[in-house]
Motif scaffolding. Structure first.
Motif, PDB file in Angstrom:
ATOM      1  N   VAL A 308      -6.073   2.920  21.397  1.00 42.43           N
ATOM      2  CA  VAL A 308      -5.565   0.821  22.345  1.00 42.43           C
ATOM      3  C   VAL A 308      -4.714   0.243  21.887  1.00 42.43           C
ATOM      4  O   VAL A 308      -4.381  -0.351  23.121  1.00 42.43           O
ATOM      5  N   PHE A 309      -3.399   0.856  21.295  1.00 42.01           N
ATOM      6  CA  PHE A 309      -2.125  -0.314  21.985  1.00 42.01           C
ATOM      7  C   PHE A 309      -1.266   0.696  23.254  1.00 42.01           C
ATOM      8  O   PHE A 309      -1.391   1.824  23.399  1.00 42.01           O
ATOM      9  N   ASN A 310      -1.177  -0.381  23.677  1.00 34.91           N
ATOM     10  CA  ASN A 310      -0.265  -0.056  24.972  1.00 34.91           C
ATOM     11  C   ASN A 310       1.056   0.331  24.662  1.00 34.91           C
ATOM     12  O   ASN A 310       1.686   0.889  23.149  1.00 34.91           O
ATOM     13  N   LYS A 311       2.248   0.630  25.971  1.00 33.27           N
ATOM     14  CA  LYS A 311       3.199   0.925  24.960  1.00 33.27           C
ATOM     15  C   LYS A 311       4.202   0.191  24.594  1.00 33.27           C
ATOM     16  O   LYS A 311       4.627   0.215  23.388  1.00 33.27           O
ATOM     17  N   ASN A 312       4.412  -1.272  24.465  1.00 31.59           N
ATOM     18  CA  ASN A 312       4.870  -2.039  24.355  1.00 31.59           C
ATOM     19  C   ASN A 312       4.679  -2.229  22.940  1.00 31.59           C
ATOM     20  O   ASN A 312       5.820  -2.281  22.214  1.00 31.59           O
ATOM     21  N   GLU A 313       3.410  -2.469  22.209  1.00 29.15           N
ATOM     22  CA  GLU A 313       2.860  -2.596  21.167  1.00 29.15           C
ATOM     23  C   GLU A 313       3.050  -1.337  20.402  1.00 29.15           C
ATOM     24  O   GLU A 313       3.824  -1.528  19.090  1.00 29.15           O
ATOM     25  N   GLN A 314       3.475  -0.187  21.756  1.00 28.61           N
ATOM     26  CA  GLN A 314       4.064   1.454  19.620  1.00 28.61           C
ATOM     27  C   GLN A 314       5.190   0.757  19.910  1.00 28.61           C
ATOM     28  O   GLN A 314       5.638   1.573  18.291  1.00 28.61           O
ATOM     29  N   VAL A 315       6.615   0.965  20.665  1.00 27.11           N
ATOM     30  CA  VAL A 315       7.649   0.728  20.401  1.00 27.11           C
ATOM     31  C   VAL A 315       7.951  -0.535  19.354  1.00 27.11           C
ATOM     32  O   VAL A 315       8.370  -0.414  18.054  1.00 27.11           O
ATOM     33  N   ASN A 316       7.067  -1.557  19.573  1.00 25.32           N
ATOM     34  CA  ASN A 316       7.436  -2.729  18.571  1.00 25.32           C
ATOM     35  C   ASN A 316       6.425  -1.846  17.124  1.00 25.32           C
ATOM     36  O   ASN A 316       7.103  -2.810  16.402  1.00 25.32           O
ATOM     37  N   LEU A 317       5.378  -1.936  17.414  1.00 28.11           N
ATOM     38  CA  LEU A 317       5.375  -1.839  15.597  1.00 28.11           C
ATOM     39  C   LEU A 317       6.329  -0.642  15.059  1.00 28.11           C
ATOM     40  O   LEU A 317       6.355  -1.147  13.981  1.00 28.11           O
ATOM     41  N   LYS A 318       6.446  -0.115  15.309  1.00 27.89           N
ATOM     42  CA  LYS A 318       7.410   1.183  15.298  1.00 27.89           C
ATOM     43  C   LYS A 318       8.356   0.022  14.538  1.00 27.89           C
ATOM     44  O   LYS A 318       9.081   0.495  13.239  1.00 27.89           O
ATOM     45  N   LEU A 319       9.608  -0.781  15.237  1.00 24.15           N
ATOM     46  CA  LEU A 319      10.801  -1.257  15.015  1.00 24.15           C
ATOM     47  C   LEU A 319      10.153  -2.574  13.515  1.00 24.15           C
ATOM     48  O   LEU A 319      10.436  -2.663  12.580  1.00 24.15           O
ATOM     49  N   LEU A 320       9.078  -2.865  14.161  1.00 23.94           N
ATOM     50  CA  LEU A 320       8.837  -3.987  12.751  1.00 23.94           C
ATOM     51  C   LEU A 320       8.298  -3.588  11.735  1.00 23.94           C
ATOM     52  O   LEU A 320       7.809  -3.819  10.599  1.00 23.94           O
ATOM     53  N   SER A 321       7.441  -2.020  11.719  1.00 25.70           N
ATOM     54  CA  SER A 321       7.249  -1.552  10.660  1.00 25.70           C
ATOM     55  C   SER A 321       8.137  -0.701  10.009  1.00 25.70           C
ATOM     56  O   SER A 321       8.678  -1.043   8.275  1.00 25.70           O
ATOM     57  N   SER A 322       9.893  -0.717  10.746  1.00 28.42           N
ATOM     58  CA  SER A 322      10.993  -0.423  10.141  1.00 28.42           C
ATOM     59  C   SER A 322      11.736  -1.848   8.891  1.00 28.42           C
ATOM     60  O   SER A 322      12.066  -1.058   8.115  1.00 28.42           O
ATOM     61  N   LEU A 323      10.935  -2.528   9.329  1.00 28.27           N
ATOM     62  CA  LEU A 323      11.604  -4.325   8.917  1.00 28.27           C
ATOM     63  C   LEU A 323      10.461  -4.210   8.103  1.00 28.27           C
ATOM     64  O   LEU A 323      10.862  -5.796   7.503  1.00 28.27           O
ATOM     65  N   ASP A 324       9.467  -4.468   8.200  1.00 22.80           N
ATOM     66  CA  ASP A 324       8.400  -5.032   7.231  1.00 22.80           C
ATOM     67  C   ASP A 324       8.933  -4.292   5.383  1.00 22.80           C
ATOM     68  O   ASP A 324       8.861  -3.621   5.352  1.00 22.80           O
ATOM     69  N   THR A 325       9.347  -5.846   5.155  1.00 27.03           N
ATOM     70  CA  THR A 325       9.717  -5.737   3.672  1.00 27.03           C
ATOM     71  C   THR A 325       8.845  -6.826   2.597  1.00 27.03           C
ATOM     72  O   THR A 325       9.121  -6.702   1.236  1.00 27.03           O
ATOM     73  N   TYR A 326       8.116  -7.365   3.052  1.00 25.03           N
ATOM     74  CA  TYR A 326       6.928  -8.267   2.446  1.00 25.03           C
ATOM     75  C   TYR A 326       6.025  -7.537   2.127  1.00 25.03           C
ATOM     76  O   TYR A 326       5.591  -6.659   1.912  1.00 25.03           O
ATOM     77  N   LYS A 327       6.214  -7.733   0.295  1.00 23.48           N
ATOM     78  CA  LYS A 327       4.868  -7.249  -0.821  1.00 23.48           C
ATOM     79  C   LYS A 327       4.125  -8.346  -1.263  1.00 23.48           C
ATOM     80  O   LYS A 327       4.214  -9.476  -1.336  1.00 23.48           O
TER      81      LYS A 327
END
Length: 327
Positions: A308-327
Motif C-alpha cells: 500500500v506504500f507509495n514510492k515516497n513512503e517506501q524511500v522514507n521508511l527505509k531511511l527512518l528504519s535505519s535511523l530509528d534507535t528508540y527503545k
C-alpha cells in the motif's frame, strides 16, 4: 741491485692491481646500494599510493545522492501519469545503498520493478545482480555516480525470459537526474485538502476533545508536546490534525533528522503505517495515534501489506528504519 729493482716494480704492480680491484668492488657496492634505494623508493611510492586509495575510498560520502532520480528530472507524479523510469534510494554510513528501480510504460501502463537493491558504492560505482524485473528478466545493474551529481544505470548481461512476448523490462543505459519535488505551496494545498477540508470548525474541535483520553493515556505524549511546543514552536491544533511529517508527499533526506529526538523519529516511521490504518499492538503507540484525529484504525498487523506504500513512503521508511534507535 737488479733484484731490488725487480722487487720494487713487483710491489708497485701488486699495489696497482689491488687498487684497481678495490675500486671495482667499491663501484659494485655503490650500484647495489643505488638499486636497493630505488627499490625502497618504488615500494614506498606504491605503499603511499595504496594508502591514498584506501583513504580516498574511506573518505567518500554518497549520502547526498539519497532521494528520487528520474529520466529528464520528471517528478514521481509525472512517472505515474505519463510513464518513465525512477530510481529511489537512501545511502547510509557514507556508501551503503538501499533502494528500488521502477519503470512504467505510458501507453500500456506495464510496470517493471527491481526491489531491495543493496550494496556498497566504491569509487563511484555499484554493481547489483538481479534475477527478476517483474517480467522474468535478469542481469546486472552497473550504477555510476558522477561528480556532477548525475547517475547512470547500465544494464549488463541482460537476459530476457522466453515467455516475455512483450519484450518489456530493463535493458540498455539510463541517464538519471534528481527528480523535481513538489513546490512547498503545492504541498500545503495537498495537506490542507487531506487533513482540514472535510471538517467544519465545530466537528474538528469535538473530535480533538473526544480523543484527548487517548493522548492522556500515552506515556510519552508529554515528551512529544514539549518537542512540538519548544522546538518546532507548534502551539495550535495542527499538532493533532496533521502528522509529524508528510512522508507520503515528499522524500526526506538524512540531514532532515539530524537534531530530531529518537522518539520523534520512531513516531515518524510508524506514521507511515498509521496513515494506512495499521492497528498497533503497542499500547503507547495505539494511544498516541488514536489521539490524532487523522488516524483511522482499520487493518490488523496480520492483514497489513506493505504494497500500500507509495514510492515516497517506501524511500522514507527505509531511511527512518535505519535511523530509528528508540527503545
Amino acid at each position: 741491485m737488479k733484484n731490488k729493482t725487480i722487487l720494487i716494480i713487483t710491489c708497485i704492480l701488486t699495489l696497482s692491481g689491488c687498487g684497481k680491484i678495490n675500486t671495482s668492488h667499491s663501484e659494485n657496492i655503490k650500484t647495489v646500494q643505488t638499486n636497493e634505494s630505488a627499490t625502497d623508493t618504488k615500494a614506498e611510492t606504491v605503499n603511499q599510493a595504496s594508502t591514498a586509495a584506501v583513504l580516498q575510498t574511506e573518505s567518500e560520502n554518497y549520502e547526498g545522492y539519497s532521494g528520487l532520480w528520474t529520466e529528464s528530472s520528471f517528478s514521481h507524479e509525472d512517472i505515474i501519469s505519463y510513464g518513465g523510469l525512477e530510481f529511489s534510494f537512501q545511502v547510509t554510513d557514507k556508501a551503503s545503498l538501499d533502494g528500488c528501480l521502477f519503470m512504467q510504460q505510458g501507453t500500456t501502463q506495464r510496470i517493471a520493478e527491481i526491489d531491495n537493491i543493496t550494496g556498497k558504492i566504491t569509487n563511484g560505482e555499484l554493481n547489483y545482480k538481479y534475477d527478476d524485473d517483474g517480467w522474468g528478466g535478469s542481469g546486472i545493474l552497473h550504477i555510476t555516480f558522477s561528480d556532477d551529481k548525475a547517475i547512470q544505470i547500465e544494464v549488463q548481461d541482460y537476459k530476457m525470459k522466453d515467455t516475455n512476448l512483450s519484450g518489456y523490462g530493463f535493458s540498455g543505459v539510463y541517464q538519471l537526474e534528481r527528480a523535481k519535488q513538489n513546490k512547498e505551496e503545492d504541498l500545503f494545498d495537498v495537506m490542507y485538502e487531506k487533513y482540514y477540508s472535510h471538517w467544519t470548525d465545530s466537528e474538528m474541535q469535538n473530535a480533538i476533545a473526544e480523543r484527548k483520553t487517548y493522548r492522556d493515556q500515552c506515556s510519552f505524549y508529554p515528551e512529544v508536546s514539549d518537542y512540538l511546543e519548544n522546538v518546532r514552536e507548534v502551539r495550535d491544533i495542527s499538532s493533532v490534525v496533521e502528522p509529524l511529517y508528510f512522508t507520503d508527499l515528499k522524500i526526506y533526506q538524512k540531514q532532515d533528522f539530524d537534531q530530531v529526538p529518537p522518539l520523534i523519529i520512531h513516531l515518524a516511521k510508524n506514521e507511515i503505517y498509521a496513515r494506512h490504518g495499521y492497528i498497533f499492538k503497542n499500547q503507547d503507540l495505539n494511544n498516541y495515534f488514536k489521539g490524532q484525529i487523522w488516524y483511522e484504525p482499520s487493518i490488523t498487523p496480520e492483514n497489513f501489506k506493505d504494497s500500500v506504500f507509495n514510492k515516497n513512503e517506501q524511500v522514507n521508511l527505509k531511511l527512518l528504519s535505519s535511523l530509528d534507535t528508540y527503545k
